[in-house]
Motif scaffolding. Structure first.
Motif, PDB file in Angstrom:
ATOM      1  N   SER A 180       0.833  -1.209   0.000  1.00  8.42           N
ATOM      2  CA  SER A 180       0.000   0.000   0.000  1.00  8.42           C
ATOM      3  C   SER A 180       0.865   1.256   0.000  1.00  8.42           C
ATOM      4  CB  SER A 180      -0.955   0.008   1.198  1.00  8.42           C
ATOM      5  OG  SER A 180      -0.294   0.430   2.381  1.00  8.42           O
ATOM      6  N   PRO A 486      -2.750   2.813   3.670  1.00  2.00           N
ATOM      7  CA  PRO A 486      -1.426   3.293   4.081  1.00  2.00           C
ATOM      8  C   PRO A 486      -1.486   4.195   5.313  1.00  2.00           C
ATOM      9  CG  PRO A 486      -2.086   4.252   1.953  1.00  2.00           C
ATOM     10  CD  PRO A 486      -3.104   3.208   2.291  1.00  2.00           C
TER      11      PRO A 486
ATOM     12  N   LEU B  39      -1.809  18.599   2.751  1.00  4.08           N
ATOM     13  CA  LEU B  39      -1.738  17.137   2.632  1.00  4.08           C
ATOM     14  C   LEU B  39      -0.296  16.697   2.390  1.00  4.08           C
ATOM     15  CD1 LEU B  39      -4.882  16.458   0.423  1.00  4.08           C
ATOM     16  CD2 LEU B  39      -4.725  16.833   2.887  1.00  4.08           C
ATOM     17  N   ASP B  40       0.000  15.424   2.741  1.00  6.06           N
ATOM     18  CA  ASP B  40       1.365  14.921   2.561  1.00  6.06           C
ATOM     19  C   ASP B  40       1.377  13.616   1.780  1.00  6.06           C
ATOM     20  OD1 ASP B  40       0.648  12.918   4.291  1.00  6.06           O
ATOM     21  OD2 ASP B  40       2.012  13.503   5.894  1.00  6.06           O
ATOM     22  N   SER B  41       2.557  12.962   1.747  1.00  3.93           N
ATOM     23  CA  SER B  41       2.727  11.776   0.908  1.00  3.93           C
ATOM     24  C   SER B  41       1.818  10.621   1.335  1.00  3.93           C
ATOM     25  CB  SER B  41       4.195  11.331   0.961  1.00  3.93           C
ATOM     26  OG  SER B  41       4.612  11.183   2.311  1.00  3.93           O
ATOM     27  N   ILE B  42       1.556  10.487   2.633  1.00  5.80           N
ATOM     28  CA  ILE B  42       0.666   9.402   3.069  1.00  5.80           C
ATOM     29  C   ILE B  42      -0.760   9.694   2.593  1.00  5.80           C
ATOM     30  CG2 ILE B  42      -0.229   8.114   5.045  1.00  5.80           C
ATOM     31  CD1 ILE B  42       2.280   8.918   6.580  1.00  5.80           C
ATOM     32  N   ASP B  43      -1.161  10.968   2.617  1.00  2.00           N
ATOM     33  CA  ASP B  43      -2.492  11.340   2.124  1.00  2.00           C
ATOM     34  C   ASP B  43      -2.624  10.982   0.646  1.00  2.00           C
ATOM     35  OD1 ASP B  43      -3.403  12.488   4.567  1.00  2.00           O
ATOM     36  OD2 ASP B  43      -2.183  14.249   4.145  1.00  2.00           O
ATOM     37  N   LEU B  45      -1.101   8.589  -0.956  1.00  2.28           N
ATOM     38  CA  LEU B  45      -1.270   7.132  -1.052  1.00  2.28           C
ATOM     39  C   LEU B  45      -2.692   6.731  -0.664  1.00  2.28           C
ATOM     40  CD1 LEU B  45       2.145   6.104   0.548  1.00  2.28           C
ATOM     41  CD2 LEU B  45       1.477   5.699  -1.822  1.00  2.28           C
ATOM     42  N   GLU B  46      -3.237   7.397   0.326  1.00  2.00           N
ATOM     43  CA  GLU B  46      -4.589   7.077   0.786  1.00  2.00           C
ATOM     44  C   GLU B  46      -5.617   7.458  -0.294  1.00  2.00           C
ATOM     45  OE1 GLU B  46      -4.630   5.431   3.667  1.00  2.00           O
ATOM     46  OE2 GLU B  46      -6.795   5.110   3.577  1.00  2.00           O
ATOM     47  N   LYS B  66       0.437  12.587  -8.576  1.00  2.00           N
ATOM     48  CA  LYS B  66       0.783  14.023  -8.563  1.00  2.00           C
ATOM     49  C   LYS B  66       0.003  14.790  -9.623  1.00  2.00           C
ATOM     50  CE  LYS B  66       5.250  14.725  -6.380  1.00  2.00           C
ATOM     51  NZ  LYS B  66       6.235  13.639  -6.443  1.00  2.00           N
TER      52      LYS B  66
END
Lengths: 567, 85
Positions: A180, A486, B39-43, B45-46, B66
């Protein structure tokens, strides 16, 4: 400084350190591409063949009440013990266990205690040891961190020997989470290479038995440090901040020319390897020979720091720097001295470094030969009057109750809205991190500022690690509704809360999470005192932070200060 | 398209736990990452998981995110043209 008496690596490449070393030296890898864990897609990983761990375990003991993860540890520790004269059953011997996820594949088995504390106690008792084992669960740095903790506890004079053992078994839980994160390479990983796209996971257990007495003619753990990036809970610092600071701490007064090898984390994710190249460059180590071993073993998580330390000791003893399997051409902005082929080595010291989620970084300096006098630390810690306690029914700061109306999970949010207000990231945190974050905010509102940006450590412990959030993540990977999250997976590590506190306060100092069987103030104080052996640490936010479910929790944090006299 | 924009805003607020933010607070032409919502990189991915779960859109390359997450309007266009459910 402490001495290495014996070691073992148990991996798909072999059952002893020697077997593993000769396999890797000849270029073999444990990585295979196959369908695994019912994920509907092939993964490349280094996994034990079905049944091998059971068979290897049955060959050495009739103790049947163990899981695969625990059996891997017992197999590794048994071999290491057979190579030295250490009495595992002595009260002067301590077990230090390193794991990120332990028995996570069994968290929903009815009536089963999946806590790492339960596993560690089972293992210590198997070897007849009477002490409470210390479990370090600090994401990917656990294996190096555990060695640092062992060094400090031996230097405190409480023990003669420490058995430091780390392991992780792979599972659907772990693999789905890394998928993920888009962090896995479908093929063999390529550390530091221009075309690297991700990591491979691996299974292994590894053990080092340390003596409080350094060895005149053997390997010694000479220095270690843990530092936080204070930047992001999953993304490595763009300046390699924590990693650089850890390296700088352990190389103070060391001539870089003495360092024969820097064994890096080298996961082969684009961001990790780039970060490490920056940290090495900043620390003045860019010219030293570097290697990474993930192309042979995969990322063995809780075992990695111990396994890779052992491989480095054996290779330097053999006058060899092992090649970095998978590396082809430079793929980092700072050039490092790395090679795919084995090279001759010269020098009597090496560095092992690791970085992990939660922004944590660890590095150790290993040295061959040393004065044989034991080093005894006088570092002590004093509990200040600044404390915070939060239960589902109320909150107390410095012993005084706060006026609150909510209970359970709502209480934590009520406290956030009343006393913190301006940190929307709070709402993204898992319940354990929310609890620790709010508790630390309440505590710090009463405390003096930290003396320097790396002088305040964060030392937390509990029994159930990240169980509450583990169960939430598990619900996203069921067969009929498989959408691994994730945002939940990142919080399936208990040390993420220490990273949240470090980020909020810009604390670059040590952050460590321990798993212990129960609240034990004396044990926590001894671990805080151990952290005070770090030259930078002057104070610590420390204590118990337990949250088995969103409405069932206990936070008891205290500000400790370094002192020179026992108190 | 207006319905999809509203639906996406509500879904983003829900899956990213954007407490205290309403759909009206999100400018559909503004960048989702960097400034704005923070927002960041985990956001990111989510949001990729959300696209797959809600619309059957599989993004293997996170870099593709992106482009898609430039703004709510860009995202809505992409979903409208690529949705499988």
């Amino acid at each position: 400084m402490i001495g290495v008496l014996a070691d073992n690596i148990y991996s798909p490449l072999g059952s002893t350190s020697e077997q593993n070393y000769s396999a890797v030296k000849s270029g073999a890898t444990g990585l295979r591409t196959a369908d695994a864990f019912g994920l509907g897609q092939p993964i490349t990983a280094s996994l034990f063949p079905d049944g091998q761990v059971d068979a290897d375990f049955d060959a050495i003991t009739a103790d049947c009440d163990m899981t695969k993860f625990e059996k891997m540890l017992v197999i590794s520790i048994t071999d290491a013990l057979s190579r030295c004269q250490v009495d595992a059953s002595s009260p002067r011997t301590l077990f230090v266990i390193s794991s990120t996820k332990g028995n996570v594949d069994l968290i929903d088995r009815p009536g089963f205690d999946s806590s790492l504390a339960a596993s560690a106690e089972k293992i210590a008792r198997h070897f007849g040891n009477p002490n409470t084992p210390v479990v370090v669960s600090n994401a990917c740095i656990s294996g190096v961190n555990a060695q640092i903790v062992a060094m400090r506890l031996l230097q405190s004079g409480q023990y003669d020997h420490a058995i430091v053992a780390g392991a992780d078994a792979q599972s659907r839980f772990i693999v789905s989470g890394f998928l993920s994160f888009k962090a896995l390479s479908p093929d063999e990983c390529r550390p530091f290479d221009a075309d690297r796209i991700g990591l491979n996971l691996g299974e292994a257990a590894a053990t080092i038995i340390y003596s409080a007495r350094p060895l005149a003619d053997g390997w010694n753990l000479a220095a270690g440090a843990v530092r936080n990036d204070a930047n992001h809970i999953s993304g490595p610092s763009r300046t390699g901040e924590g990693c650089y600071r850890a390296l700088q701490t352990i190389t103070q007064g060391v001539d870089p020319e003495e360092i024969a090898l820097v064994n890096v984390h080298g996961t082969a994710t684009p961001y990790n390897d780039e970060m490490e190249s920056i940290a090495l460059d900043r620390a003045g180590l860019a010219s030293r020979p570097v290697n990474a071993l993930k192309g042979y073993f995969g990322h063995t998580m809780g075992a990695a720091g111990i396994l890779e330390t052992i491989m480095s000791m054996h290779s330097l003893a053999d006058g060899t720097i092992l090649g970095t399997r998978g590396f082809g051409s430079t793929g980092t902005t700072r050039t490092v001295n790395i090679d795919a082929a084995n090279r001759p080595a010269s020098g009597s010291a090496f560095i092992k470094m690791l970085s992990g989620f939660g922004g944590c970084n660890a590095a150790i300096l290993m040295r061959h030969g040393a004065p044989t006098e034991s080093f005894v630390s006088g570092a002590c810690a004093r509990a200040t009057s600044h404390t915070v306690k939060i239960t589902p029914d109320g909150a107390w700061v410095d012993g005084e109750p706060l006026l609150t109306t909510a209970t359970g999970a709502d209480l934590i949010t009520e406290l956030y809205r009343a006393y913190v207000k301006d940190y929307p990231k709070y709402f993204k945190m898992d319940p354990l991190s929310r609890l620790g974050f709010v508790a630390s905010e309440l505590l710090l509102q009463k405390c003096p500022e930290a003396e320097a940006d790396d002088s305040r450590a964060i030392i937390l412990a509990n029994r159930t690690a990240s169980l509450c959030n583990d169960l939430c993540y598990q619900a996203t990977i069921s067969d009929d509704n498989y959408f691994p999250s994730p945002a939940l997976f990142v919080y399936t590590l208990p040390n993420i809360v220490t990273g949240e506190i470090a980020i909020r306060n810009k604390y670059y100092g040590e952050t460590t999470f321990y798993v212990l069987p129960s609240v034990d103030e004396a044990q926590i104080k001894s671990l805080v005192e151990a952290s005070m052996q770090d030259p930078a640490t002057r104070s610590a936010i420390a204590g118990w932070l337990e949250c088995p479910s969103a409405d069932d929790f206990l936070a008891e944090l205290t500000l400790y200060e370094k002192s020179t006299n026992p108190a | 398209m207006d319905n999809l924009v509203k639906e996406l805003k509500e879904e983003i607020i829900k899956v990213l736990n954007l407490e205290d933010i309403t759909p009206e607070d999100i400018d559909e032409t503004a960048p989702l990452f960097g400034e704005g919502l923070g927002l960041d990189s985990i956001d990111a991915l989510e949001l990729i998981v959300m696209l797959e779960k809600n619309y059957g859109i599989k993004l293997e390359d996170p870099a593709k995110g992106k482009e898609i997450f430039q703004s709510i309007n860009v995202m809505a266009d992409y979903v409208a043209n690529n949705r499988k459910k």
